[in-house]
Design an enzyme around this catalytic site. Structure first.
Site, PDB file in Angstrom:
ATOM      1  N   HIS A  65      41.862  27.218  59.578  1.00  0.00           N
ATOM      2  CA  HIS A  65      42.470  27.157  61.085  1.00  0.00           C
ATOM      3  C   HIS A  65      42.434  25.908  61.735  1.00  0.00           C
ATOM      4  O   HIS A  65      41.719  25.985  62.843  1.00  0.00           O
ATOM      5  CB  HIS A  65      41.896  28.347  61.744  1.00  0.00           C
ATOM      6  CG  HIS A  65      42.854  28.816  63.015  1.00  0.00           C
ATOM      7  ND1 HIS A  65      42.936  30.182  63.179  1.00  0.00           N
ATOM      8  CD2 HIS A  65      43.550  28.026  63.537  1.00  0.00           C
ATOM      9  CE1 HIS A  65      43.689  30.007  64.382  1.00  0.00           C
ATOM     10  NE2 HIS A  65      44.157  29.022  64.638  1.00  0.00           N
ATOM     11  N   ARG A  72      49.378  33.299  62.296  1.00  0.00           N
ATOM     12  CA  ARG A  72      48.312  34.224  62.600  1.00  0.00           C
ATOM     13  C   ARG A  72      48.180  34.905  60.958  1.00  0.00           C
ATOM     14  O   ARG A  72      49.071  35.208  60.610  1.00  0.00           O
ATOM     15  CB  ARG A  72      48.310  35.229  63.529  1.00  0.00           C
ATOM     16  CG  ARG A  72      48.256  34.519  64.942  1.00  0.00           C
ATOM     17  CD  ARG A  72      46.592  34.037  65.156  1.00  0.00           C
ATOM     18  NE  ARG A  72      46.751  33.721  66.519  1.00  0.00           N
ATOM     19  CZ  ARG A  72      46.523  32.170  66.908  1.00  0.00           C
ATOM     20  NH1 ARG A  72      46.715  31.500  65.992  1.00  0.00           N
ATOM     21  NH2 ARG A  72      46.236  31.878  68.075  1.00  0.00           N
ATOM     22  N   GLU A 109      39.455  35.738  59.698  1.00  0.00           N
ATOM     23  CA  GLU A 109      38.745  34.486  59.364  1.00  0.00           C
ATOM     24  C   GLU A 109      37.548  34.377  60.337  1.00  0.00           C
ATOM     25  O   GLU A 109      37.557  34.852  61.446  1.00  0.00           O
ATOM     26  CB  GLU A 109      39.846  33.496  59.695  1.00  0.00           C
ATOM     27  CG  GLU A 109      40.355  33.475  61.256  1.00  0.00           C
ATOM     28  CD  GLU A 109      41.529  32.606  61.353  1.00  0.00           C
ATOM     29  OE1 GLU A 109      42.511  32.245  60.456  1.00  0.00           O
ATOM     30  OE2 GLU A 109      41.435  32.119  62.414  1.00  0.00           O
TER      31      GLU A 109
HETATM   32  P1  NAP Z   1      56.445  29.593  71.443  1.00  0.00           P
HETATM   33  O1  NAP Z   1      57.099  28.558  71.863  1.00  0.00           O
HETATM   34  O2  NAP Z   1      56.496  30.981  72.147  1.00  0.00           O
HETATM   35  O3  NAP Z   1      57.338  30.354  69.972  1.00  0.00           O
HETATM   36  C1  NAP Z   1      57.239  31.429  69.630  1.00  0.00           C
HETATM   37  C2  NAP Z   1      58.370  31.709  68.930  1.00  0.00           C
HETATM   38  O4  NAP Z   1      58.368  33.061  68.091  1.00  0.00           O
HETATM   39  C3  NAP Z   1      59.663  32.006  69.816  1.00  0.00           C
HETATM   40  O5  NAP Z   1      60.791  31.460  69.140  1.00  0.00           O
HETATM   41  C4  NAP Z   1      59.806  33.476  69.733  1.00  0.00           C
HETATM   42  O6  NAP Z   1      61.093  33.875  70.068  1.00  0.00           O
HETATM   43  C5  NAP Z   1      59.329  34.025  68.502  1.00  0.00           C
HETATM   44  N1  NAP Z   1      58.978  35.404  68.236  1.00  0.00           N
HETATM   45  C6  NAP Z   1      58.223  36.039  69.106  1.00  0.00           C
HETATM   46  N2  NAP Z   1      58.012  37.426  68.836  1.00  0.00           N
HETATM   47  C7  NAP Z   1      58.598  37.470  67.648  1.00  0.00           C
HETATM   48  C8  NAP Z   1      59.165  38.403  66.688  1.00  0.00           C
HETATM   49  N3  NAP Z   1      58.432  39.668  67.026  1.00  0.00           N
HETATM   50  N4  NAP Z   1      59.485  38.045  65.445  1.00  0.00           N
HETATM   51  C9  NAP Z   1      59.977  36.948  65.228  1.00  0.00           C
HETATM   52  N5  NAP Z   1      59.936  35.959  66.195  1.00  0.00           N
HETATM   53  C10 NAP Z   1      59.215  36.237  67.362  1.00  0.00           C
HETATM   54  O7  NAP Z   1      55.012  29.647  70.767  1.00  0.00           O
HETATM   55  P2  NAP Z   1      54.516  28.195  69.936  1.00  0.00           P
HETATM   56  O8  NAP Z   1      53.591  27.305  70.718  1.00  0.00           O
HETATM   57  O9  NAP Z   1      55.744  27.526  69.233  1.00  0.00           O
HETATM   58  O10 NAP Z   1      53.403  28.796  68.785  1.00  0.00           O
HETATM   59  C11 NAP Z   1      53.806  29.836  68.128  1.00  0.00           C
HETATM   60  C12 NAP Z   1      52.641  30.471  67.491  1.00  0.00           C
HETATM   61  O11 NAP Z   1      51.927  29.663  66.824  1.00  0.00           O
HETATM   62  C13 NAP Z   1      51.503  30.991  68.647  1.00  0.00           C
HETATM   63  O12 NAP Z   1      51.859  32.094  68.969  1.00  0.00           O
HETATM   64  C14 NAP Z   1      50.013  30.905  67.614  1.00  0.00           C
HETATM   65  O13 NAP Z   1      50.129  32.250  67.121  1.00  0.00           O
HETATM   66  C15 NAP Z   1      50.601  29.888  66.537  1.00  0.00           C
HETATM   67  N6  NAP Z   1      49.676  28.815  66.571  1.00  0.00           N
HETATM   68  C16 NAP Z   1      48.759  28.445  65.593  1.00  0.00           C
HETATM   69  C17 NAP Z   1      48.227  27.358  65.709  1.00  0.00           C
HETATM   70  C18 NAP Z   1      46.921  27.065  64.454  1.00  0.00           C
HETATM   71  O14 NAP Z   1      46.141  26.532  64.827  1.00  0.00           O
HETATM   72  N7  NAP Z   1      47.268  27.353  63.345  1.00  0.00           N
HETATM   73  C19 NAP Z   1      48.047  26.418  66.817  1.00  0.00           C
HETATM   74  C20 NAP Z   1      48.985  26.887  67.899  1.00  0.00           C
HETATM   75  C21 NAP Z   1      49.837  28.277  67.696  1.00  0.00           C
HETATM   76  P3  NAP Z   1      61.855  33.676  71.586  1.00  0.00           P
HETATM   77  O15 NAP Z   1      62.168  32.485  71.514  1.00  0.00           O
HETATM   78  O16 NAP Z   1      62.933  35.024  71.286  1.00  0.00           O
HETATM   79  O17 NAP Z   1      60.913  34.158  72.283  1.00  0.00           O
END
Ligand code: NAP
Length: 312
Positions: free
Chosen positions: A278, A231, A260
Site C-alpha cells: 500500500h 482498495r 492489510e
Molecule cells: P475519484 O476521482 O473520485 O475517482 C473515482 C472514480 O470511481 C470515479 O470515476 C467514480 O465515478 C468511480 N466510481 C465511484 N463509485 C463507483 C462504483 N460503485 N463502481 C464503479 N466506479 C465507481 O477518486 P481518485 O482520486 O481517482 O481515487 C480513486 C480511489 O483510489 C480512492 O477512492 C482510493 O480508494 C484509491 N486510492 C488508493 C491509493 C493507494 O495508495 N493505493 C491512493 C489514492 C487513492 P464517477 O465519476 O461517476 O463518480
C-alpha cells in the site's frame, strides 16, 4: 483560532511540528490514558487530523461533541461514515490530485511487473537459476493489449493517459459515461471479458465491496491480469486467490489487501502475483505535499472557516 486539535497519527514529522506550533495540539496515538484525556479534553477538541487508513472510530467521535472538522491524509473516504458526519455538521477534507500521478505510476509499474514477471526475473538472477538453468521462460508484452479501468476518475484517467502511449487500448466501467474517447462498458463483467488487464481505480466502501467476484475473474480469463491500487475490499479475495492458484487468471499486481497489513498468507506462496505494501502514494515528495495540504486545510478552517479540499 481552533481551540484544540487531536491528531490520530504523525502525518510527517515536519508537518506535525507545524501544527503543534500553531494550535493546542494533542497526539492521541501517543497518549497512555486516552480515556482520561477524553474525559478532560473531549469537549475542547474542534479538529481531528487523521488518515484514509485510520478514519475516526465511532466511539471516539461520540466523545468529541464539539468537533467541527476532520482533515484526512489520503484521498479514500470509505473509512468515514459521511452520512453520520454530515448529520452532525462535521466537515471533512482529503488530499486529492497531488497523489494522482504517483498512484497512476504505481498501477503502470505493477502492470509491467506482473506482465514481464519482474519479481520472478529478479529471483531467477539472484538464486543462480539463470547460470544453472539458462534463460527464464518468456513473458507477455503489454503492447496491443486491452486495458480495462474500473473507475475512470482522477487516478483512472491518469492511468489511461499513461497506457495509451504504451500501445494499450483503453476501456472503462464506472457509474457514468465520461466525455472521453475510451470505450465505455455499462457492466463490469463485459469490461472484464473485453480486457486483457483489468485495473481497479474506484473507491472502496459498500457500493464496490467484492464487485470483482468469481464471475468477473472468470470473464477476465486465463490470460487475464488484474491490478489493484483501489482498495482490497473491491475484490473477493478468496476468489482471487483461488483463481491465481488454479491459474484461471494469469496474474495480479496488488498494492492493497483485505485486512492489510496482515494479508492472507496464501498470497506469499503464489509466483504469479506481485505484492506491494500500500505504497502507491508513498514517495517522499507526494507524502510531503499531502501533509502540507492537511496543514493548509487546518489553517484555512482556523482563519476563514473554510476547507481547501472538502468532501463534505
Ligand atoms: P475519484 O476521482 O473520485 O475517482 C473515482 C472514480 O470511481 C470515479 O470515476 C467514480 O465515478 C468511480 N466510481 C465511484 N463509485 C463507483 C462504483 N460503485 N463502481 C464503479 N466506479 C465507481 O477518486 P481518485 O482520486 O481517482 O481515487 C480513486 C480511489 O483510489 C480512492 O477512492 C482510493 O480508494 C484509491 N486510492 C488508493 C491509493 C493507494 O495508495 N493505493 C491512493 C489514492 C487513492 P464517477 O465519476 O461517476 O463518480
Amino acid at each position: 483560532m481552533i481551540r484544540s486539535v487531536l491528531a490520530l497519527l504523525d502525518i510527517r514529522p515536519a508537518y506535525t511540528r507545524l501544527m503543534a506550533e500553531r494550535h493546542d495540539f494533542h497526539r492521541y496515538d501517543l497518549l497512555d490514558d486516552k480515556q482520561a484525556f477524553l474525559d478532560e479534553m473531549g469537549t475542547q477538541i474542534r479538529a481531528v487530523v487523521t488518515s484514509a487508513r485510520f478514519g475516526v472510530p465511532a466511539d471516539l467521535l461520540a466523545q468529541l461533541p464539539n468537533l467541527e472538522v476532520i482533515t484526512s491524509f489520503g484521498v479514500g473516504h470509505d473509512v468515514f461514515d459521511l452520512k453520520a458526519l454530515r448529520d452532525r455538521g462535521i466537515r471533512v477534507s482529503t488530499t486529492p490530485d497531488i497523489l494522482t500521478d504517483d498512484v497512476a505510476d504505481t498501477a503502470i509499474m505493477l502492470m509491467h511487473a506482473t506482465m514481464r514477471r519482474l519479481i520472478a526475473g529478479d529471483n531467477w538472477v539472484r538464486s543462480g537459476m539463470w547460470a544453472a538453468n539458462g534463460p527464464m521462460a518468456l513473458t507477455r508484452t503489454v503492447r496491443g493489449k486491452k486495458l480495462g479501468i474500473v473507475g475512470l476518475g482522477r487516478i483512472g484517467q491518469a492511468i489511461a493517459s499513461r497506457a495509451v502511449p504504451s500501445g494499450l487500448e483503453v476501456g472503462y466501467f464506472g457509474r457514468s459515461k465520461k466525455d472521453v474517447d475510451y470505450r465505455f462498458f455499462d457492466q463490469l463483467g463485459s469490461l472484464a471479458e473485453w480486457s486483457d488487464i483489468l485495473v481497479l481505480a474506484c473507491p472502496g466502501g459498500a457500493a464496490t465491496n467484492g464487485i470483482v467476484d468469481q464471475l468477473v475473474l472468470d470473464a477476465l480469463g486465463e490470460d487475464g491480469v488484474i491490478i489493484n491500487i483501489a482498495r482490497g475490499s473491491v475484490i473477493d479475495e478468496p476468489a482471487l486467490i483461488g483463481a491465481l492458484q488454479r491459474r484461471s487468471i494469469a496474474g495480479a499486481g496488488l498494492d492493497v489487501f483485505e485486512g492489510e497489513p496482515n494479508i492472507d498468507p496464501a498470497f506469499s506462496k503464489l509466483d504469479n502475483v506481485v505484492l506491494y505494501p500500500h505504497l502507491a502514494s508513498g514517495t517522499v515528495e507526494t507524502r510531503d505535499a499531502m501533509a502540507q495540504l492537511v496543514v493548509d486545510n487546518l489553517n484555512a478552517w482556523d482563519e476563514r472557516g473554510e476547507l481547501i479540499t472538502p468532501i463534505i
